[in-house]
Scaffold this motif. Structure first.
Motif, mmCIF file in Angstrom:
data_model
loop_
_atom_site.group_PDB
_atom_site.id
_atom_site.type_symbol
_atom_site.label_atom_id
_atom_site.label_comp_id
_atom_site.label_asym_id
_atom_site.label_seq_id
_atom_site.Cartn_x
_atom_site.Cartn_y
_atom_site.Cartn_z
ATOM 1 N N ALA A 42 -5.308 -1.370 7.311
ATOM 2 C CA ALA A 42 -4.954 -1.400 8.729
ATOM 3 C C ALA A 42 -3.808 -2.378 8.984
ATOM 4 N N GLY A 43 -2.756 -1.879 9.636
ATOM 5 C CA GLY A 43 -1.620 -2.717 9.976
ATOM 6 C C GLY A 43 -0.640 -2.957 8.848
ATOM 7 N N ALA A 44 -0.870 -2.351 7.683
ATOM 8 C CA ALA A 44 -0.014 -2.554 6.507
ATOM 9 C C ALA A 44 0.722 -1.256 6.185
ATOM 10 N N PRO A 45 1.761 -1.323 5.375
ATOM 11 C CA PRO A 45 2.511 -0.106 5.026
ATOM 12 C C PRO A 45 1.675 0.884 4.222
ATOM 13 N N ASP A 46 2.153 2.127 4.197
ATOM 14 C CA ASP A 46 1.545 3.124 3.324
ATOM 15 C C ASP A 46 1.727 2.706 1.865
ATOM 16 N N ILE A 47 0.910 3.279 1.000
ATOM 17 C CA ILE A 47 0.988 2.977 -0.431
ATOM 18 C C ILE A 47 1.212 4.268 -1.207
ATOM 19 N N ASN A 48 1.761 4.123 -2.395
ATOM 20 C CA ASN A 48 2.023 5.267 -3.266
ATOM 21 C C ASN A 48 0.914 5.425 -4.288
ATOM 22 N N LEU A 49 0.487 6.665 -4.474
ATOM 23 C CA LEU A 49 -0.446 7.013 -5.531
ATOM 24 C C LEU A 49 0.237 8.014 -6.459
ATOM 25 N N LEU A 50 0.149 7.779 -7.747
ATOM 26 C CA LEU A 50 0.604 8.714 -8.762
ATOM 27 C C LEU A 50 -0.620 9.460 -9.275
ATOM 28 N N ILE A 51 -0.647 10.770 -9.076
ATOM 29 C CA ILE A 51 -1.808 11.587 -9.414
ATOM 30 C C ILE A 51 -1.465 12.431 -10.632
ATOM 31 N N CYS A 52 -2.221 12.255 -11.698
ATOM 32 C CA CYS A 52 -1.984 12.955 -12.965
ATOM 33 C C CYS A 52 -3.230 13.776 -13.286
ATOM 34 N N TYR A 101 0.493 -1.215 -5.601
ATOM 35 C CA TYR A 101 0.101 -2.188 -4.590
ATOM 36 C C TYR A 101 1.214 -3.219 -4.382
ATOM 37 N N ARG A 102 1.146 -3.907 -3.257
ATOM 38 C CA ARG A 102 2.128 -4.961 -2.978
ATOM 39 C C ARG A 102 1.904 -6.151 -3.911
ATOM 40 N N LEU A 103 3.013 -6.831 -4.238
ATOM 41 C CA LEU A 103 2.978 -7.894 -5.231
ATOM 42 C C LEU A 103 3.110 -9.271 -4.595
ATOM 43 N N ALA A 104 2.448 -10.242 -5.219
ATOM 44 C CA ALA A 104 2.606 -11.652 -4.855
ATOM 45 C C ALA A 104 3.902 -12.170 -5.510
ATOM 46 N N ALA A 111 -3.563 -8.932 0.101
ATOM 47 C CA ALA A 111 -2.779 -7.694 0.118
ATOM 48 C C ALA A 111 -2.988 -6.822 -1.112
ATOM 49 N N PRO A 112 -2.913 -7.355 -2.352
ATOM 50 C CA PRO A 112 -3.045 -6.450 -3.500
ATOM 51 C C PRO A 112 -4.383 -5.715 -3.557
ATOM 52 N N VAL A 113 -5.476 -6.430 -3.437
ATOM 53 C CA VAL A 113 -6.777 -5.776 -3.573
ATOM 54 C C VAL A 113 -7.062 -4.869 -2.377
ATOM 55 N N GLU A 114 -6.569 -5.226 -1.206
ATOM 56 C CA GLU A 114 -6.776 -4.360 -0.041
ATOM 57 C C GLU A 114 -5.975 -3.070 -0.183
ATOM 58 N N ASP A 115 -4.765 -3.143 -0.731
ATOM 59 C CA ASP A 115 -3.999 -1.922 -0.998
ATOM 60 C C ASP A 115 -4.758 -1.021 -1.970
ATOM 61 N N CYS A 116 -5.271 -1.629 -3.035
ATOM 62 C CA CYS A 116 -6.014 -0.844 -4.030
ATOM 63 C C CYS A 116 -7.263 -0.223 -3.423
ATOM 64 N N HIS A 117 -7.921 -0.962 -2.537
ATOM 65 C CA HIS A 117 -9.126 -0.433 -1.893
ATOM 66 C C HIS A 117 -8.778 0.720 -0.964
ATOM 67 N N ALA A 118 -7.678 0.600 -0.226
ATOM 68 C CA ALA A 118 -7.260 1.693 0.659
ATOM 69 C C ALA A 118 -6.965 2.951 -0.148
ATOM 70 N N GLY A 119 -6.299 2.784 -1.289
ATOM 71 C CA GLY A 119 -6.030 3.939 -2.138
ATOM 72 C C GLY A 119 -7.292 4.565 -2.684
ATOM 73 N N LEU A 120 -8.266 3.736 -3.033
ATOM 74 C CA LEU A 120 -9.539 4.244 -3.542
ATOM 75 C C LEU A 120 -10.285 5.015 -2.457
ATOM 76 N N LEU A 121 -10.284 4.509 -1.235
ATOM 77 C CA LEU A 121 -10.944 5.221 -0.139
ATOM 78 C C LEU A 121 -10.305 6.583 0.090
ATOM 79 N N TRP A 122 -8.972 6.623 0.063
ATOM 80 C CA TRP A 122 -8.284 7.901 0.252
ATOM 81 C C TRP A 122 -8.639 8.854 -0.881
#
Length: 298
Positions: A42-52, A101-104, A111-122
């Protein structure tokens, strides 16, 4: 060389120039691939997923959800460690979904773990439409990616209610306090040593590193409750800075009544199989991971 703040730009450049191409990922038609931009936290940019996805498989296939390494400061969803995930997926006809995910330090915890969690939920909510099995998702990561995979297992248990089938933690960063015997013994030896570990955690956490205010979702060794987690595969080298925290994490899972398969590869250093993939120990480690995946995915 050990990672320092001054070398973050260099590490990013090296990982960027080594990104896998579409052709390398497709493997002459073994996988079909696509990139998806999905909602971030929520409130953060979209993230990219590579699906293989494996070509020619008609039934819903299990998924390895890959969180890349890079010390929290570098790497991408196309980093070379994806080769190992694809090797295992090819052996077992699995899909791989890799999250960018976004980098430190520009984007510190959470930010990193929340990005990963958002991708997992999707992924969990859209798996069916992609030909993937939402009930057979394994979290997998190497080094910093191992920290994120372990953090995701805790987040899934505590917040989203998802039940991954397993967590494959390869040489995972787990403890921001960097105070273990192995961190001290291997403090300045190059590769991912104790000095590098401190730099990566500091980039992620800043002045909070080593203080009581660090969340277990960022540093899973901070978790006080390890019950209810998916089965874990945890591996470390006997001569790497992260050795002791991996052993301790597996031991704590056992003491909490959970399942963990622990491998301490004798004479091996951090992420050894990426550097010497044809060595006997690297081939043995690959087979151990494939065997574990086969068992947890049924």
């Amino acid at each position: 060389m050990p990672l320092t703040a001054d070398l973050i730009a260099d590490r990013r450049h090296r990982s960027w120039t080594g990104r896998l191409t579409d052709a390398q990922i497709r493997r002459d038609g073994v996988f079909e691939i696509e990139e998806r931009k999905v909602p971030g936290p929520a409130g953060a940019p979209d993230i990219n997923l590579l699906i293989c996805r494996p070509v020619g498989v008609t039934t819903p296939v299990p998924v390895v959800y890959h969180t890349h390494g890079g010390g929290m400061v570098a790497g991408s969803h196309r980093s070379t460690e994806l080769i190992g995930e694809l090797d295992r997926a090819q052996a077992l006809s699995l899909a791989v979904v890799s999250v960018e995910y976004r980098l430190a330090p520009e984007h510190p915890d959470p930010a990193p773990v929340e990005d990963c969690h958002a991708g997992l939920l999707w992924l969990a909510s859209h798996a069916g439409s992609l030909g993937l099995d939402p009930d057979r998702i394994v979290l997998s990561g190497n080094s910093a990616g191992g920290a994120l995979a372990a953090g995701l297992a805790l987040l899934a248990r505590d917040r989203s209610g998802l039940r991954p089938k397993g967590q494959l933690l390869q040489f995972p960063m787990l403890d921001d306090r960097c105070a273990s015997d192995s961190c001290r013994q291997l403090g300045r030896v190059g590769l991912w040593d104790g000095l590098s570990n401190e730099a990566g955690w500091t980039a992620l956490l800043g002045e909070r590193r080593g203080t009581p205010s660090v969340s277990c979702y960022a540093a899973p060794a901070r978790a006080t409750d390890l019950t209810g987690l998916p089965p874990a595969f945890i591996e470390v080298g006997s001569v790497e800075a992260l050795r002791d925290e991996g052993i301790e994490y597996a031991s704590r899972i056992w003491r909490a009544g959970g399942q963990a398969e622990l491998h301490v590869w004798s004479g091996a250093f951090h992420s050894f199989d990426e550097w010497v993939p044809t060595a006997t120990v690297s081939r043995t480690a690959h087979q151990a991971r494939v065997g574990w995946l086969k068992r947890v995915l049924g």
